[in-house]
Motif scaffolding. Structure first.
Motif, PDB file in Angstrom:
ATOM      1  N   SER A   1     -30.355 -37.971 -42.254  1.00  9.90           N
ATOM      2  CA  SER A   1     -29.309 -38.987 -42.245  1.00  9.90           C
ATOM      3  C   SER A   1     -28.123 -38.563 -43.112  1.00  9.90           C
ATOM      4  O   SER A   1     -26.960 -38.739 -42.732  1.00  9.90           O
ATOM      5  CB  SER A   1     -29.875 -40.320 -42.748  1.00  9.90           C
ATOM      6  OG  SER A   1     -28.865 -41.276 -42.914  1.00  9.90           O
TER       7      SER A   1
ATOM      8  N   ALA B   1     -33.591 -40.179 -36.347  1.00 10.50           N
ATOM      9  CA  ALA B   1     -32.602 -40.793 -35.460  1.00 10.50           C
ATOM     10  C   ALA B   1     -32.315 -42.228 -35.886  1.00 10.50           C
ATOM     11  O   ALA B   1     -31.155 -42.675 -35.900  1.00 10.50           O
ATOM     12  CB  ALA B   1     -33.111 -40.762 -34.025  1.00 10.50           C
ATOM     13  N   TYR B   2     -33.377 -42.955 -36.270  1.00 13.09           N
ATOM     14  CA  TYR B   2     -33.177 -44.344 -36.691  1.00 13.09           C
ATOM     15  C   TYR B   2     -32.371 -44.418 -37.991  1.00 13.09           C
ATOM     16  O   TYR B   2     -31.421 -45.199 -38.113  1.00 13.09           O
ATOM     17  CB  TYR B   2     -34.521 -45.049 -36.869  1.00 13.09           C
ATOM     18  CG  TYR B   2     -34.362 -46.413 -37.473  1.00 13.09           C
ATOM     19  CD1 TYR B   2     -33.934 -47.491 -36.705  1.00 13.09           C
ATOM     20  CD2 TYR B   2     -34.567 -46.620 -38.836  1.00 13.09           C
ATOM     21  CE1 TYR B   2     -33.748 -48.738 -37.264  1.00 13.09           C
ATOM     22  CE2 TYR B   2     -34.385 -47.859 -39.406  1.00 13.09           C
ATOM     23  CZ  TYR B   2     -33.974 -48.920 -38.618  1.00 13.09           C
ATOM     24  OH  TYR B   2     -33.784 -50.140 -39.181  1.00 13.09           O
TER      25      TYR B   2
ATOM     26  N   ALA C   1     -26.154 -35.997 -41.296  1.00 17.29           N
ATOM     27  CA  ALA C   1     -25.328 -36.618 -40.261  1.00 17.29           C
ATOM     28  C   ALA C   1     -24.080 -37.259 -40.856  1.00 17.29           C
ATOM     29  O   ALA C   1     -23.012 -37.249 -40.238  1.00 17.29           O
ATOM     30  CB  ALA C   1     -26.148 -37.658 -39.503  1.00 17.29           C
TER      31      ALA C   1
ATOM     32  N   SER D   1     -26.856 -44.903 -28.526  1.00 13.65           N
ATOM     33  CA  SER D   1     -27.760 -45.412 -29.561  1.00 13.65           C
ATOM     34  C   SER D   1     -28.680 -46.493 -29.025  1.00 13.65           C
ATOM     35  O   SER D   1     -29.870 -46.545 -29.371  1.00 13.65           O
ATOM     36  CB  SER D   1     -26.941 -45.963 -30.735  1.00 13.65           C
ATOM     37  OG  SER D   1     -26.170 -44.945 -31.341  1.00 13.65           O
TER      38      SER D   1
ATOM     39  N   SER E   1     -23.754 -46.363 -38.922  1.00 10.00           N
ATOM     40  CA  SER E   1     -23.115 -47.115 -37.844  1.00 10.00           C
ATOM     41  C   SER E   1     -22.092 -48.115 -38.364  1.00 10.00           C
ATOM     42  O   SER E   1     -21.020 -48.294 -37.767  1.00 10.00           O
ATOM     43  CB  SER E   1     -24.179 -47.838 -37.012  1.00 10.00           C
ATOM     44  OG  SER E   1     -24.927 -48.732 -37.815  1.00 10.00           O
TER      45      SER E   1
ATOM     46  N   THR F   1     -30.335 -42.294 -39.232  1.00 10.10           N
ATOM     47  CA  THR F   1     -28.955 -41.859 -39.001  1.00 10.10           C
ATOM     48  C   THR F   1     -28.101 -43.015 -38.505  1.00 10.10           C
ATOM     49  O   THR F   1     -26.970 -43.218 -38.976  1.00 10.10           O
ATOM     50  CB  THR F   1     -28.936 -40.703 -37.991  1.00 10.10           C
ATOM     51  OG1 THR F   1     -29.664 -39.592 -38.525  1.00 10.10           O
ATOM     52  CG2 THR F   1     -27.509 -40.269 -37.699  1.00 10.10           C
ATOM     53  N   PHE F   2     -28.618 -43.777 -37.568  1.00 10.91           N
ATOM     54  CA  PHE F   2     -27.874 -44.936 -37.080  1.00 10.91           C
ATOM     55  C   PHE F   2     -27.730 -45.981 -38.179  1.00 10.91           C
ATOM     56  O   PHE F   2     -26.644 -46.526 -38.398  1.00 10.91           O
ATOM     57  CB  PHE F   2     -28.592 -45.548 -35.871  1.00 10.91           C
ATOM     58  CG  PHE F   2     -27.935 -46.790 -35.348  1.00 10.91           C
ATOM     59  CD1 PHE F   2     -26.911 -46.721 -34.420  1.00 10.91           C
ATOM     60  CD2 PHE F   2     -28.325 -48.044 -35.804  1.00 10.91           C
ATOM     61  CE1 PHE F   2     -26.293 -47.864 -33.952  1.00 10.91           C
ATOM     62  CE2 PHE F   2     -27.719 -49.201 -35.342  1.00 10.91           C
ATOM     63  CZ  PHE F   2     -26.691 -49.113 -34.410  1.00 10.91           C
TER      64      PHE F   2
ATOM     65  N   GLN G   1     -27.608 -37.382 -34.224  1.00  6.36           N
ATOM     66  CA  GLN G   1     -28.575 -38.444 -33.922  1.00  6.36           C
ATOM     67  C   GLN G   1     -29.303 -38.157 -32.614  1.00  6.36           C
ATOM     68  O   GLN G   1     -30.527 -38.316 -32.516  1.00  6.36           O
ATOM     69  CB  GLN G   1     -27.840 -39.781 -33.853  1.00  6.36           C
ATOM     70  CG  GLN G   1     -28.735 -40.993 -33.622  1.00  6.36           C
ATOM     71  CD  GLN G   1     -27.933 -42.281 -33.676  1.00  6.36           C
ATOM     72  OE1 GLN G   1     -27.043 -42.430 -34.524  1.00  6.36           O
ATOM     73  NE2 GLN G   1     -28.222 -43.202 -32.790  1.00  6.36           N
TER      74      GLN G   1
END
Length: 605
Positions: A436, A305-306, A439, A391, A313, A308-309, A455
């Motif tokens: 990631s 998740a981290y 994504a 997020s 982002s 991916t951001f 995410q």
């Protein structure tokens, strides 16, 4: 929408496909190590370029020579653990040092990302290759971490740490001197090898802080330092490139790593636990316990998740929603700050045990992921705040979940902490990078909704894996610590066993302590209140097997297994840990047989 780079490994082959400045192109770029062509002119470039090439070649030759020697001759003897580790614990200055090293590892990884377009032109590379050097670095670090951390279990933490710090200094210097993409990649590979000291940092935390509650605080502090490095790296690297050159941050890192290596050489003491290490396969078999695998998969989802951001982002904010570079940087800074705040809060809001903290953190992470899914479905395609709100909710609990899972993972792995840390780094690097990249492709083809759903799904998956594989039915070593009622019951059992005299010293800040009148009269140093008698041991049970089993209850200061009569003894550092061993391990199974754990006085009665 322009196609973003896929998760790639930069290949140093004869030729690769290069991107044109307007997008994906097809002009070949020959990877010729003999050419020094560069579009950038800077002072004394020939001398520094030749020096860096010589250093890179020398390091690779040295690596091959050392590897052959280790294979043919064997590993050198490990230095004994320094007495100060047991007596004085970890100095505060060394905790700060570990945090600084951990932060600069992540700073080194991607500080040059804002300079990629200029580096592409200067090094005659391509967009895909330059972007791939970041992912390549993470994978090299994970792969070499398996060997580096396991090696630190066998020859000691200090020599491995010093070699890696020195290698980072040399590799950073060579990156700054590179004139062609081939030599930059070769230097980045060396940087990845040096960054493989990351699991050694966590192994040292396990060495110095045996108690989970203390280690929880230290790991949380280390993660906060890492996020400082992650948040500041693009900013500092971009400013250095703007006012000086993209090479300047690399030279600065070379100096910093050199200073850190010098400090470690003077200040570090060997902290690896004494005792004979098992084989790599034996350590790996212990780490592949189903409960521990669930924790590793949980950490993979959290870091997925981290990543991916972090990887998507900026592009989403700037290209899809037309935000400025400054706004994009502010978004990343807020995300990193919220991650740090989450780690700080979970340390302050302790619920009594690390397992309870983990259950809370994973539940909150799953809830944040579910809310993010709803926001992604209904709002993210039209409003940037829909993606950011989800997020930022995740950021508030990401580090809570990661730190608690880390502490639980290391709890039963004291004597192979280095190997365990390397497996954890692989779990935190390879799978999250792949997630990631997946994504990124979803964002390309499905828009912002695809990105935020991927995410958020990673957060929900982390919570589900933890609860199904660990949280509902935790292993013995993470059962709750004994309550005050349980502890009082054990003390009463001790007080009625043999000729022990129970004395409770009501001093603020000190735990209850048991003293033996008979032991004092005979001038014995050992306190029977700290010892447990272990009975009904299976035939062939070794002292080491007994120690490994009993260390689940606390820090062991002495142990003995009496062959032939199925009994043994174990001494702990505190009365609470001895009581914990009795309540938690009495009736547990060792070598296929249920053992009995009783107060030491019972064996004298």
């Amino acid at each position: 929408m322009q196609r973003l780079p896929w998760f790639i490994f930069a290949s140093m082959s004869v030729s690769v496909i290069s991107d044109s400045q307007g997008g994906l192109g097809s002009s070949p770029v020959a990877l010729d190590f003999g050419s020094d062509v560069s579009t950038e002119s800077w002072p004394e470039e020939d001398m520094l370029a030749k020096l860096s090439k010589g250093l890179v070649a020398a390091v690779y030759c040295g690596f091959i020579a050392v590897s052959l020697r280790l294979v043919l001759v064997g590993l050198p003897k490990r230095m004994p653990r320094h007495p100060s580790v047991e007596e004085d614990g970890c100095p505060q200055s060394w905790v700060v040092f570990m945090g600084v090293v951990y932060a600069f590892i992540y700073f080194t990884t991607d500080q040059y990302v804002p300079s990629l377009p200029q580096m592409e032109a200067d090094l005659l590379g391509s967009e895909s290759i330059m972007s791939g050097t970041v992912q390549m670095n993470l994978c090299v670090k994970a792969i070499f971490g398996m060997a580096t951390a396991g090696l630190s279990d066998r020859i000691g933490r200090k020599p491995v740490l010093l070699v890696c710090l020195t290698l980072l200094s040399v590799a950073s210097f060579c990156c700054g001197c590179a004139q062609r993409i081939e030599w930059f990649i070769a230097s980045r590979l060396l940087q990845g090898m040096g960054e493989s000291l990351e699991p050694v940092i966590f192994a040292m935390a396990r060495d110095f802080f045996a108690k989970p509650s203390e280690r929880f605080v230290v790991v949380a502090a280390l993660q906060m330092m890492a996020f400082v490095g992650i948040a500041l790296a693009p900013l500092v690297g971009g400013l250095g490139a703007h006012y000086l050159s993209w090479r300047a941050p690399f030279f600065g890192l070379a100096l910093i790593w050199g200073l850190l290596a010098s400090y470690a050489g003077f200040a570090m003491v060997e902290c690896c636990p004494d005792g004979e290490s098992q084989s790599y396969l034996s350590d790996l078999k212990r780490i592949l316990d189903p409960h521990l695998l669930c924790l590793l998969l949980t950490e993979s989802c959290v870091m997925g998740a981290y990543f991916t951001f972090n990887a998507n982002s900026s592009y989403l904010a700037e290209v899809t929603f037309g935000e400025s570079v400054i706004s994009s940087s502010e978004i990343m800074l807020v995300f990193g700050a919220l991650c740090g705040v989450g780690a700080f809060l979970i340390e302050r809001l302790r619920l009594g045990s690390v397992l309870q903290d983990a259950r809370l953190a994973m539940s909150l992470l799953g809830a944040a992921g579910a809310i993010s899914l709803l926001l992604g479905v209904f709002f993210s395609s039209s409003f940037l705040w829909g993606y950011l709100a989800g997020s930022f909710l995740q950021a508030g609990v990401l580090m809570m979940a990661l730190v608690s899972a880390n502490v639980l993972f290391f709890e039963p792995l004291e004597d192979c902490a280095g190997m365990a840390a390397s497996c954890e780094i692989v779990a935190q690097s390879v799978i999250p990078c792949a997630l990631s990249a997946f994504a990124t492709q979803l964002m390309i083809y499905d828009g912002p909704a695809g990105l935020i759903c991927c995410q958020a799904a990673a957060c929900v998956a982390a919570a589900a894996v933890f609860w199904l594989g660990y949280g509902i039915s935790p292993p013995a070593w993470t059962r709750r610590a004994p309550s005050r009622k349980d502890f009082d019951q054990v003390l009463r059992r001790m007080s009625t066993s043999g000729d022990l005299l129970l004395q409770i010293e009501a001093e603020e800040g000190l735990h209850q302590r048991l003293l033996s009148r008979e032991a004092r009269s005979q001038g014995l140093m050992a306190d029977p209140a700290l010892k447990c008698r272990v009975g009904n041991l299976a035939d062939g049970t070794s002292s080491k097997a007994l120690r490994d089993h009993m260390c689940q209850a606390g820090k062991i200061t002495g142990f003995e297994c009496l062959s032939g009569n199925g009994t043994g003894s174990v001494s702990f550092s505190t009365v609470e840990e001895a009581a914990n061993a009795i309540t938690m391990l009495n009736g547990s199974v060792l070598n296929g047989q249920a053992i009995m754990v009783d107060p030491w006085g019972k064996s004298q009665g």
